[in-house]
Write a protein that holds these residues in place. Structure first.
Motif, PDB file in Angstrom:
ATOM      1  N   MET A  17     -75.651  41.531 -46.372  1.00 43.81           N
ATOM      2  CA  MET A  17     -77.000  41.326 -45.836  1.00 43.81           C
ATOM      3  C   MET A  17     -78.051  41.731 -46.860  1.00 43.81           C
ATOM      4  SD  MET A  17     -76.524  42.288 -41.746  1.00 43.81           S
ATOM      5  CE  MET A  17     -77.267  43.833 -41.989  1.00 43.81           C
ATOM      6  N   ALA A  18     -77.806  42.806 -47.590  1.00 47.25           N
ATOM      7  CA  ALA A  18     -78.751  43.254 -48.617  1.00 47.25           C
ATOM      8  C   ALA A  18     -78.880  42.213 -49.726  1.00 47.25           C
ATOM      9  CB  ALA A  18     -78.306  44.596 -49.195  1.00 47.25           C
ATOM     10  N   VAL A  19     -77.768  41.599 -50.104  1.00 47.44           N
ATOM     11  CA  VAL A  19     -77.809  40.549 -51.128  1.00 47.44           C
ATOM     12  C   VAL A  19     -78.759  39.435 -50.685  1.00 47.44           C
ATOM     13  CG1 VAL A  19     -76.465  38.673 -52.182  1.00 47.44           C
ATOM     14  CG2 VAL A  19     -75.558  41.020 -52.177  1.00 47.44           C
ATOM     15  N   TYR A  20     -78.590  38.962 -49.464  1.00 45.01           N
ATOM     16  CA  TYR A  20     -79.454  37.885 -48.965  1.00 45.01           C
ATOM     17  C   TYR A  20     -80.906  38.338 -48.854  1.00 45.01           C
ATOM     18  CZ  TYR A  20     -75.329  35.080 -47.927  1.00 45.01           C
ATOM     19  OH  TYR A  20     -74.175  34.346 -48.034  1.00 45.01           O
ATOM     20  N   ASP A  21     -81.143  39.551 -48.386  1.00 49.99           N
ATOM     21  CA  ASP A  21     -82.514  40.056 -48.260  1.00 49.99           C
ATOM     22  C   ASP A  21     -83.201  40.157 -49.627  1.00 49.99           C
ATOM     23  OD1 ASP A  21     -82.280  40.196 -45.509  1.00 49.99           O
ATOM     24  OD2 ASP A  21     -82.050  42.383 -45.441  1.00 49.99           O
ATOM     25  N   VAL A  22     -82.480  40.647 -50.620  1.00 48.43           N
ATOM     26  CA  VAL A  22     -83.040  40.766 -51.970  1.00 48.43           C
ATOM     27  C   VAL A  22     -83.331  39.383 -52.543  1.00 48.43           C
ATOM     28  CG1 VAL A  22     -82.488  41.417 -54.365  1.00 48.43           C
ATOM     29  CG2 VAL A  22     -82.075  43.028 -52.491  1.00 48.43           C
ATOM     30  N   LEU A  23     -82.397  38.463 -52.395  1.00 43.84           N
ATOM     31  CA  LEU A  23     -82.605  37.113 -52.922  1.00 43.84           C
ATOM     32  C   LEU A  23     -83.775  36.422 -52.234  1.00 43.84           C
ATOM     33  CD1 LEU A  23     -78.913  35.928 -53.374  1.00 43.84           C
ATOM     34  CD2 LEU A  23     -80.502  36.751 -55.141  1.00 43.84           C
ATOM     35  N   ASP A  24     -83.898  36.598 -50.922  1.00 43.95           N
ATOM     36  CA  ASP A  24     -85.042  36.035 -50.202  1.00 43.95           C
ATOM     37  C   ASP A  24     -86.349  36.634 -50.709  1.00 43.95           C
ATOM     38  OD1 ASP A  24     -83.547  34.306 -48.597  1.00 43.95           O
ATOM     39  OD2 ASP A  24     -83.426  35.737 -46.926  1.00 43.95           O
ATOM     40  N   ALA A  25     -86.376  37.943 -50.893  1.00 43.77           N
ATOM     41  CA  ALA A  25     -87.584  38.625 -51.356  1.00 43.77           C
ATOM     42  C   ALA A  25     -87.989  38.169 -52.761  1.00 43.77           C
ATOM     43  CB  ALA A  25     -87.382  40.141 -51.340  1.00 43.77           C
ATOM     44  N   GLU A  26     -87.017  37.819 -53.572  1.00 51.11           N
ATOM     45  CA  GLU A  26     -87.279  37.369 -54.936  1.00 51.11           C
ATOM     46  C   GLU A  26     -87.562  35.864 -55.013  1.00 51.11           C
ATOM     47  OE1 GLU A  26     -87.566  39.286 -57.747  1.00 51.11           O
ATOM     48  OE2 GLU A  26     -87.466  40.952 -56.328  1.00 51.11           O
TER      49      GLU A  26
END
Length: 114
Positions: A17-26
């Motif tokens: 979930m953190a991977v997806y959240d970071v990628l979305d934020a970037e």
């Protein structure tokens, strides 16, 4: 291919979930490949490269592996190392921030309840 591995003290689902959240934020473009890894086209330090991010269950947490699949043209080997390290750091820092926010609230609530 340059890669970084990190052992994170979180369950695999949180790391994913953190991977997806970071990628979305970037604002990254990303997709899941046939092996289950997330492949992302992402700008790091102004250089756009394609990375692979995967999470695997380990004895003491989750192993996060970040590798560069298609580096920005002209990026040096040291630049590739810095880029994969930065992506792994973003995920680890995101998880740490979430843990500290939750922990701080939990500790305060417990303290005031006593």
């Amino acid at each position: 291919m340059c890669q970084v591995k990190r052992l994170l003290p979180y369950v695999r689902r949180y790391v994913q979930m953190a991977v997806y959240d970071v990628l979305d934020a970037e604002g990254a473009e990303y997709w899941k490949n046939e092996s289950g890894a997330v492949v992302a086209r992402l700008s790091v330090y102004g250089n756009v490269s394609t990375f692979s991010l995967s999470a695997e269950i380990c004895d003491t947490g989750t192993g996060l592996t970040v590798s560069v699949r298609d580096p920005c043209p002209g990026l040096s080997a040291k630049g590739e190392e810095r880029a994969v390290t930065a992506v792994a750091d973003m995920v680890a820092q995101y998880l740490e921030n979430e843990l500290m926010i939750n922990r701080r609230c939990f500790v305060q609530d417990r303290h005031y309840a006593v």
